[in-house]
Write a protein that holds these residues in place. Structure first.
Motif, PDB file in Angstrom:
ATOM      1  N   ALA A 102     101.188 -45.171 -14.190  1.00 51.81           N
ATOM      2  CA  ALA A 102     100.987 -46.069 -15.948  1.00 51.81           C
ATOM      3  C   ALA A 102     102.081 -46.878 -15.179  1.00 51.81           C
ATOM      4  O   ALA A 102     103.125 -46.305 -15.140  1.00 51.81           O
ATOM      5  CB  ALA A 102     100.778 -44.985 -16.509  1.00 51.81           C
ATOM      6  N   LYS A 103     102.368 -47.974 -16.696  1.00 52.79           N
ATOM      7  CA  LYS A 103     102.862 -48.828 -17.216  1.00 52.79           C
ATOM      8  C   LYS A 103     104.237 -48.117 -18.626  1.00 52.79           C
ATOM      9  O   LYS A 103     105.166 -48.590 -18.705  1.00 52.79           O
ATOM     10  CB  LYS A 103     102.612 -49.584 -17.237  1.00 52.79           C
ATOM     11  CG  LYS A 103     101.623 -50.473 -16.162  1.00 52.79           C
ATOM     12  CD  LYS A 103     101.026 -52.081 -16.483  1.00 52.79           C
ATOM     13  CE  LYS A 103     100.335 -51.904 -15.415  1.00 52.79           C
ATOM     14  NZ  LYS A 103      99.859 -53.972 -15.666  1.00 52.79           N
ATOM     15  N   CYS A 104     102.857 -46.904 -18.693  1.00 52.30           N
ATOM     16  CA  CYS A 104     103.837 -46.454 -19.491  1.00 52.30           C
ATOM     17  C   CYS A 104     104.887 -45.009 -19.727  1.00 52.30           C
ATOM     18  O   CYS A 104     104.496 -44.871 -18.793  1.00 52.30           O
ATOM     19  CB  CYS A 104     102.956 -46.381 -20.843  1.00 52.30           C
ATOM     20  SG  CYS A 104     101.775 -45.751 -20.861  1.00 52.30           S
ATOM     21  N   ASP A 105     105.184 -44.521 -20.602  1.00 51.82           N
ATOM     22  CA  ASP A 105     105.985 -42.875 -20.174  1.00 51.82           C
ATOM     23  C   ASP A 105     104.305 -42.542 -19.756  1.00 51.82           C
ATOM     24  O   ASP A 105     103.981 -42.152 -21.443  1.00 51.82           O
ATOM     25  CB  ASP A 105     107.189 -42.856 -21.286  1.00 51.82           C
ATOM     26  CG  ASP A 105     107.733 -43.245 -21.358  1.00 51.82           C
ATOM     27  OD1 ASP A 105     108.654 -44.025 -20.338  1.00 51.82           O
ATOM     28  OD2 ASP A 105     108.376 -43.814 -22.500  1.00 51.82           O
ATOM     29  N   VAL A 106     104.961 -40.969 -19.286  1.00 49.58           N
ATOM     30  CA  VAL A 106     103.829 -40.244 -19.535  1.00 49.58           C
ATOM     31  C   VAL A 106     104.937 -39.106 -19.510  1.00 49.58           C
ATOM     32  O   VAL A 106     106.226 -38.479 -18.966  1.00 49.58           O
ATOM     33  CB  VAL A 106     103.423 -40.254 -18.042  1.00 49.58           C
ATOM     34  CG1 VAL A 106     102.509 -38.475 -17.878  1.00 49.58           C
ATOM     35  CG2 VAL A 106     102.611 -40.997 -17.323  1.00 49.58           C
ATOM     36  N   LEU A 107     104.609 -37.753 -20.590  1.00 54.62           N
ATOM     37  CA  LEU A 107     105.360 -36.802 -20.560  1.00 54.62           C
ATOM     38  C   LEU A 107     104.444 -35.674 -20.047  1.00 54.62           C
ATOM     39  O   LEU A 107     103.163 -35.449 -19.798  1.00 54.62           O
ATOM     40  CB  LEU A 107     104.927 -36.469 -21.935  1.00 54.62           C
ATOM     41  CG  LEU A 107     105.419 -34.997 -22.653  1.00 54.62           C
ATOM     42  CD1 LEU A 107     107.035 -34.326 -21.540  1.00 54.62           C
ATOM     43  CD2 LEU A 107     106.187 -34.853 -23.640  1.00 54.62           C
ATOM     44  N   ILE A 108     104.819 -34.829 -18.877  1.00 52.72           N
ATOM     45  CA  ILE A 108     104.387 -33.997 -18.276  1.00 52.72           C
ATOM     46  C   ILE A 108     104.688 -32.165 -18.833  1.00 52.72           C
ATOM     47  O   ILE A 108     105.734 -32.149 -19.175  1.00 52.72           O
ATOM     48  CB  ILE A 108     104.195 -33.616 -17.223  1.00 52.72           C
ATOM     49  CG1 ILE A 108     104.183 -35.479 -16.220  1.00 52.72           C
ATOM     50  CG2 ILE A 108     103.722 -32.855 -15.870  1.00 52.72           C
ATOM     51  CD1 ILE A 108     104.373 -35.813 -14.235  1.00 52.72           C
ATOM     52  N   VAL A 109     103.875 -31.912 -19.603  1.00 55.24           N
ATOM     53  CA  VAL A 109     103.851 -30.695 -20.415  1.00 55.24           C
ATOM     54  C   VAL A 109     103.549 -29.359 -18.995  1.00 55.24           C
ATOM     55  O   VAL A 109     102.561 -29.106 -18.385  1.00 55.24           O
ATOM     56  CB  VAL A 109     102.635 -30.123 -21.479  1.00 55.24           C
ATOM     57  CG1 VAL A 109     103.481 -29.033 -22.019  1.00 55.24           C
ATOM     58  CG2 VAL A 109     103.234 -31.654 -22.321  1.00 55.24           C
TER      59      VAL A 109
END
Length: 156
Positions: free
Chosen positions: A136-143
């Motif tokens: 992904a080109k954006c931030d990824v928040l993995i919960v």
């Protein structure tokens, strides 16, 4: 920092982990006045190997997913998030989530569970979450925790 996010993408697949991600996305959206776009990707590759495939299988899967997404939509509205919608997509989940959806919805951050429903895909093709976090080109928040940032008891 989180206040800078305006467009949140939340992939949901019916798993407990996806629900945790959705719950956190609602909190972040409320605090930052961001919009949420939920997506469920029906993996059409799984239907390609079924010899007796007919379109009613996809129709049934779509109806089940729509009910889950409508429930999530109601929960977000009740929590005070009104800028929320969803789509049901078809294809390879990791590609749709990492590459197609962020451009289409001008996504700032993807919030998703650490794992999902498909153990087979993790085994054979790698985790969707792993792929999205890298591609992904954006931030990824993995919960990995609940809304109180407490570890979730997996042994149930």
């Amino acid at each position: 920092m989180l206040g800078n996010y305006k467009n949140i993408l939340v992939p949901v697949d019916g798993s407990k982990e996806a629900k945790l991600a959705f719950d956190k996305a609602v909190i972040i959206a409320k605090e930052s006045k961001a919009g949420i776009h939920m997506v469920h990707v029906i993996d059409t590759r799984s239907f390609q190997n079924i010899s007796s495939f007919d379109s009613s299988m996809i129709d049934e899967a779509t109806a089940n997913v729509k009910k889950t997404l409508d429930d999530y939509l109601d929960q977000a509205n009740q929590a005070g998030v009104s800028n929320i919608d969803y789509s049901i997509e078809y294809g390879a989940p990791k590609v749709v989530i990492a590459r197609e959806m962020p451009d289409r919805y001008h996504t700032d951050v993807i919030i998703m569970g650490a794992t999902g429903l498909s153990a087979f895909e993790r085994l054979m093709m790698g985790s969707v979450t792993d792929y999205v976090s890298k591609a992904a080109k954006c931030d990824v928040l993995i919960v990995r925790t609940d809304t109180n940032n407490q570890p979730v008891n997996k042994a149930k």
